[in-house]
Design an enzyme around this catalytic site. Structure first.
Site, mmCIF file in Angstrom:
data_model
loop_
_atom_site.group_PDB
_atom_site.id
_atom_site.type_symbol
_atom_site.label_atom_id
_atom_site.label_comp_id
_atom_site.label_asym_id
_atom_site.label_seq_id
_atom_site.Cartn_x
_atom_site.Cartn_y
_atom_site.Cartn_z
ATOM 1 N N SER A 189 0.841 -1.198 0.000
ATOM 2 C CA SER A 189 0.000 0.000 0.000
ATOM 3 C C SER A 189 0.873 1.243 0.000
ATOM 4 C CB SER A 189 -0.864 -0.022 1.266
ATOM 5 O OG SER A 189 -1.407 1.241 1.537
ATOM 6 N N TYR B 198 -2.159 -1.581 10.700
ATOM 7 C CA TYR B 198 -2.293 -1.899 9.273
ATOM 8 C C TYR B 198 -1.024 -1.476 8.516
ATOM 9 C CZ TYR B 198 -3.830 -1.469 4.405
ATOM 10 O OH TYR B 198 -3.920 -1.561 3.032
HETATM 11 P P1 NAD Z 1 -11.655 -6.129 0.128
HETATM 12 O O1 NAD Z 1 -11.987 -6.105 1.574
HETATM 13 O O2 NAD Z 1 -12.578 -5.482 -0.840
HETATM 14 O O3 NAD Z 1 -11.432 -7.657 -0.330
HETATM 15 C C1 NAD Z 1 -10.692 -8.528 0.503
HETATM 16 C C2 NAD Z 1 -10.823 -9.952 0.022
HETATM 17 O O4 NAD Z 1 -10.145 -10.803 0.960
HETATM 18 C C3 NAD Z 1 -12.252 -10.472 -0.053
HETATM 19 O O5 NAD Z 1 -12.353 -11.365 -1.146
HETATM 20 C C4 NAD Z 1 -12.414 -11.247 1.267
HETATM 21 O O6 NAD Z 1 -13.357 -12.270 1.173
HETATM 22 C C5 NAD Z 1 -11.034 -11.830 1.431
HETATM 23 N N1 NAD Z 1 -10.685 -12.114 2.821
HETATM 24 C C6 NAD Z 1 -10.748 -11.277 3.879
HETATM 25 N N2 NAD Z 1 -10.326 -11.906 4.982
HETATM 26 C C7 NAD Z 1 -9.986 -13.163 4.607
HETATM 27 C C8 NAD Z 1 -9.453 -14.283 5.300
HETATM 28 N N3 NAD Z 1 -9.226 -14.255 6.627
HETATM 29 N N4 NAD Z 1 -9.183 -15.410 4.594
HETATM 30 C C9 NAD Z 1 -9.416 -15.462 3.261
HETATM 31 N N5 NAD Z 1 -9.922 -14.428 2.559
HETATM 32 C C10 NAD Z 1 -10.193 -13.288 3.231
HETATM 33 O O7 NAD Z 1 -10.161 -5.523 0.043
HETATM 34 P P2 NAD Z 1 -9.425 -4.640 -1.081
HETATM 35 O O8 NAD Z 1 -9.702 -3.208 -0.820
HETATM 36 O O9 NAD Z 1 -9.667 -5.212 -2.416
HETATM 37 O O10 NAD Z 1 -7.892 -4.862 -0.646
HETATM 38 C C11 NAD Z 1 -7.137 -5.944 -1.130
HETATM 39 C C12 NAD Z 1 -5.679 -5.721 -0.751
HETATM 40 O O11 NAD Z 1 -5.236 -4.472 -1.257
HETATM 41 C C13 NAD Z 1 -5.419 -5.703 0.757
HETATM 42 O O12 NAD Z 1 -4.208 -6.365 1.053
HETATM 43 C C14 NAD Z 1 -5.281 -4.228 1.052
HETATM 44 O O13 NAD Z 1 -4.460 -3.973 2.168
HETATM 45 C C15 NAD Z 1 -4.625 -3.731 -0.225
HETATM 46 N N6 NAD Z 1 -4.843 -2.295 -0.433
HETATM 47 C C16 NAD Z 1 -6.100 -1.798 -0.628
HETATM 48 C C17 NAD Z 1 -6.276 -0.446 -0.794
HETATM 49 C C18 NAD Z 1 -7.634 0.156 -1.028
HETATM 50 O O14 NAD Z 1 -7.759 1.397 -0.961
HETATM 51 N N7 NAD Z 1 -8.647 -0.663 -1.327
HETATM 52 C C19 NAD Z 1 -5.170 0.435 -0.764
HETATM 53 C C20 NAD Z 1 -3.909 -0.110 -0.559
HETATM 54 C C21 NAD Z 1 -3.756 -1.464 -0.407
#
Ligand code: NAD
Length: 264
Positions: free
Chosen positions: A141, A154
């Site tokens: 991130s 986080y």
């Molecule tokens: P999201 O919450 O929309 O999706 C997360 C996914 O992980 C879902 O499919 C959920 O079912 C699955 N999941 C959650 N806990 C789980 C577990 N214990 N076991 C198995 N599956 C599990 O998240 P997102 O926003 O798409 O983020 C995805 C990645 O990107 C993360 O690592 C997040 O830190 C990173 N990220 C996101 C952002 C943002 O702004 N969305 C920014 C920087 C980094």
């Protein structure tokens, strides 16, 4: 451009929604075979059903916050075939003032956001090195290098992923394996919508108001000045997973919408 991903087998963790699902779909659009994962059988089944229109996709229901869950993914992958690509995407985020983050909160965040990637990479990395080809990508991130003081547990895990990726890449010298991390921009995913839906009421704002207000507040430095889409992140990840990205190794690649104001 043909990215050369046809028939490669990829594991994408946490891929029933958001960025993970977009990465799975984008890999499949390039002809890769994909193993998707989530905790919930219904959403895993729905994802498999939706993505199967474009190619070969397998679903594994497993909680990646546990060692047993990581082993379930490794066992399922072993039945399908040698894994060429591992995208350590799964992760969760929450806002909590430092004083309120308990030991249990710190450990839970580490268990899912870091140990899932450690365990899966440990299970798949040696095979990639032995076959002289592989890709490991950690979805980090902008917070890896710009920690938000209200989400320190986080941010710590996102920095740890960058360190892991760089350290692991050192063992790939002279091979066809690469390990990289991606510093992801604020991205409009289902997870973010839920997250803002929880903190919005505390600030007297709707999700829509929070979505817009972000770029007058914490997102002010963003050059993109809007939330990235999961597809925009996936495009970069799929390139990194491809043979064409052979020269990118040990890198922390920014797809951060320009929010990190630094040269490197
Ligand atoms: P999201 O919450 O929309 O999706 C997360 C996914 O992980 C879902 O499919 C959920 O079912 C699955 N999941 C959650 N806990 C789980 C577990 N214990 N076991 C198995 N599956 C599990 O998240 P997102 O926003 O798409 O983020 C995805 C990645 O990107 C993360 O690592 C997040 O830190 C990173 N990220 C996101 C952002 C943002 O702004 N969305 C920014 C920087 C980094």
């Amino acid at each position: 451009m043909d990215l050369g991903l046809k028939d490669k087998l990829a594991v994408v963790t946490g891929s029933t929604q958001g960025i993970g699902r977009a990465i799975a779909a984008a890999l499949m659009a390039e002809g890769a075979r994909v193993i998707v994962n989530g905790r919930n059988a219904r959403t895993v089944d729905e994802t498999v059903r939706a993505l199967s229109a474009t190619g070969e996709v397998h679903g594994v229901v497993a909680d990646l916050a546990t060692a047993a869950g990581a082993q379930q993914v490794l066992d399922a992958a072993a039945e399908i075939g040698p894994v060429d690509i591992l995208v350590n995407n799964v992760g969760y985020f929450e806002v909590k003032p430092f004083a309120d983050i308990s030991d249990a909160d710190w450990l839970a965040m580490f268990e899912l956001n870091v140990m899932s990637g450690v365990r899966l990479t440990r299970g798949l990395f040696d095979g990639m090195l032995a076959r002289d080809w592989g890709r490991v990508v950690f979805i980090a991130s902008e917070q890896s290098v710009k920690p938000n003081p209200d989400m320190l547990h986080y941010a710590m895990t996102k920095t740890a992923q960058v360190s892991l990726a760089r350290g692991l890449a050192e063992s790939t010298r002279g091979t066809g394996v690469t390990v990289n991390s991606v510093l992801v921009a604020p991205t409009w995913s289902e997870g973010v919508e839920t997250f803002l839906g929880k903190i919005g009421p505390e600030q007297g704002k709707t999700v829509d108001e929070m979505r817009t207000a972000y770029f007058d507040g914490p997102g002010q430095a963003s050059l993109l000045q809007r939330w990235a889409t999961p597809d925009e992140i996936a495009a970069q990840v799929v390139f990194l997973c491809s043979p064409r990205a052979a020269a990118v190794n040990g890198a922390a690649q920014r797809v951060d919408g320009g929010i990190v104001r630094s040269l490197f």
